[in-house]
Design a protein around this motif. Structure first.
Motif, PDB file in Angstrom:
ATOM      1  N   VAL A  20       0.821  -1.009   0.253  1.00  2.00           N
ATOM      2  CA  VAL A  20       0.225   0.131  -0.277  1.00  2.00           C
ATOM      3  C   VAL A  20       1.239   1.644  -0.200  1.00  2.00           C
ATOM      4  N   GLU A  21       2.243   1.039   1.190  1.00  4.20           N
ATOM      5  CA  GLU A  21       2.833   2.550   1.060  1.00  4.20           C
ATOM      6  C   GLU A  21       3.144   2.652  -0.422  1.00  4.20           C
ATOM      7  N   ALA A  22       3.720   1.481  -1.163  1.00  6.29           N
ATOM      8  CA  ALA A  22       4.743   1.797  -2.143  1.00  6.29           C
ATOM      9  C   ALA A  22       3.949   2.283  -3.125  1.00  6.29           C
ATOM     10  N   ARG A  23       2.604   2.126  -3.384  1.00  2.00           N
ATOM     11  CA  ARG A  23       1.813   2.733  -4.092  1.00  2.00           C
ATOM     12  C   ARG A  23       1.229   4.402  -4.082  1.00  2.00           C
ATOM     13  N   LEU A  24       1.704   4.300  -2.514  1.00  2.00           N
ATOM     14  CA  LEU A  24       0.798   6.251  -2.110  1.00  2.00           C
ATOM     15  C   LEU A  24       1.848   6.930  -2.534  1.00  2.00           C
ATOM     16  N   ALA A  25       3.071   5.852  -2.199  1.00  2.00           N
ATOM     17  CA  ALA A  25       4.464   6.868  -2.013  1.00  2.00           C
ATOM     18  C   ALA A  25       4.146   8.279  -3.822  1.00  2.00           C
ATOM     19  N   ALA A  26       4.245   8.384  -4.600  1.00  2.00           N
ATOM     20  CA  ALA A  26       4.155   8.937  -5.354  1.00  2.00           C
ATOM     21  C   ALA A  26       2.735   9.760  -5.557  1.00  2.00           C
ATOM     22  N   VAL A  27       1.672   9.382  -4.874  1.00  2.00           N
ATOM     23  CA  VAL A  27       0.654  10.010  -5.416  1.00  2.00           C
ATOM     24  C   VAL A  27       1.163  11.780  -3.759  1.00  2.00           C
ATOM     25  N   PRO A  28       0.880  12.547  -3.810  1.00  2.00           N
ATOM     26  CA  PRO A  28       0.931  13.790  -2.836  1.00  2.00           C
ATOM     27  C   PRO A  28      -0.342  13.380  -1.928  1.00  2.00           C
TER      28      PRO A  28
END
Length: 382
Positions: free
Chosen positions: A369-377
């Motif tokens: 989850v965190e990896a996919r949110l990393a690029a989305v502010p």
């Protein structure tokens, strides 16, 4: 019965050796991951709007020219199987004036879907096939006014879709090889029910990513079927595959016969971001998670059986299994525990949750989850 994959056999072999050992270190998940409205919005934008999503088993549409409305993912959708047997996910919106094309949530069977407002009609492949007084729409290109189709992929007995045109369904095909071993595509849909659970969707996923709770939470239902701690798991991309040995059949875990292993093992697939497939020896449950808010998720449970019940005795048998698992184990135990957890987290009593070595699947899931949110502010809480 179809042949098992190497991965399925590897999990069985590890179970025969006693399962995975509780090694490693304690880890933590921030409580805000379950309670923050900003986090929920970020997950919707950064994960659910981009990732391929499981929406239903193929068995929901067992025949050609069938359609089922679906509102769980925030937009009016329509699952359909056209006259050739191909599955589609459309926006459930007439291309004339934007009217919802099909109401309700039950399956309909018809060669055409007719808009209730002005009677524009569509084939089940989404093409516009008719409109009253066509002479009053001079120059209208019917081919350009078909239903809006979202990327759709059917593989191994599951229907996937995505809101993002660039979504990649390659991992769905990889998982499909496992599902073919269970003959998932040939199952019969016995029951389906949608649960409205007052908890964060990740708490539901967490519950199916560890076996630590089975002997405790399910002491009065399914715990006697399983030996505490005899479990193992691995990964297929961001998805996880786990196996738990059944207490009465532990001696069969060293068998090389797939039918014997199927009777000894419950396999579970945690499909990222929000679907769970529980493969019991004689039936299968698919749960599709549809987050509605930081503290609310809809969970649609589908029970799949090998064939339609041929007798009242067979029907009563499956009804008993359905009520035990969907109404008892899932609703009264798993989902209720998640609701109680949400209430506790909302109180602010914990800054973070603690995970032991039997809960490593949860750690892996949250890392994905965190990896996919990393690029989305993330948006900010008001």
């Amino acid at each position: 019965m179809n042949a098992p994959t190497e991965g399925q056999l590897a999990l069985a072999a590890q179970l025969a050796r006693g399962g995975q050992r509780g090694e490693g270190a304690i880890t933590h998940v921030e409580a805000a991951a379950y309670t923050s409205a900003a986090r929920h919005a970020a997950e919707q934008a950064g994960i659910f709007a981009r990732q391929p999503l499981v929406i239903a088993p193929s068995a929901l549409l067992p025949e050609a020219n069938m359609a089922v409305p679906h509102d769980g993912f925030g937009k009016p959708l329509l699952l359909a199987r056209d006259k050739t047997g191909q599955a589609h996910v459309f926006l459930n919106v007439c291309r004339h004036r934007g009217t919802r094309l099909v109401e309700g949530c039950d399956a309909v069977k018809a060669p055409r879907l007719v808009c209730p407002y002005h009677a524009w009609s569509y084939a089940l492949d989404g093409s516009l096939v008719g409109l009253p007084r066509a002479d009053t729409f001079p120059g209208l290109d019917k081919a350009a006014h078909g239903l809006r189709r979202l990327p759709t992929h059917e593989a191994g007995g599951l229907i996937w879709f995505a809101f993002d045109a660039a979504a990649d369904f390659a991992e769905a095909d990889t998982l499909a090889r496992d599902f073919e071993a269970f003959a998932l595509a040939g199952q019969h849909l016995f029951r389906r029910r949608t649960h409205d659970v007052r908890a964060n969707w990740k708490l539901i996923m967490d519950a199916f990513l560890e076996g630590y709770h089975i002997q405790r939470l399910h002491a009065g239902t399914i715990a006697p079927f399983f030996k505490d701690g005899v479990s193992t798991a691995d990964s297929i991309g961001p998805h996880q595959r786990s196996a738990v040995g059944r207490e009465a059949a532990l001696a069969a875990l060293s068998s090389s016969d797939w039918a014997t292993l199927r009777g000894a093992i419950t396999y579970t697939y945690q499909m990222f971001p929000g679907a769970v497939l529980v493969v019991s020896p004689d039936y299968i449950n698919l749960m599709v998670l549809m987050p509605q808010a930081a503290d609310r998720v809809l969970v649609e449970d589908f029970m799949l059986i090998p064939e339609p019940p041929a007798t009242e005795k067979a029907r009563a048998h499956w009804e008993k299994s359905w009520e035990l698992l969907d109404g008892g184990v899932f609703a009264a135990e798993d989902f209720r525990a998640c609701e109680l957890g949400q209430q506790g987290l909302a109180s602010g009593a914990l800054d973070r949750l603690t995970l032991g070595t039997l809960e490593r699947g949860i750690r892996q899931f949250h890392d994905a989850v965190e990896a996919r949110l990393a690029a989305v502010p993330p948006p900010q809480d008001p």
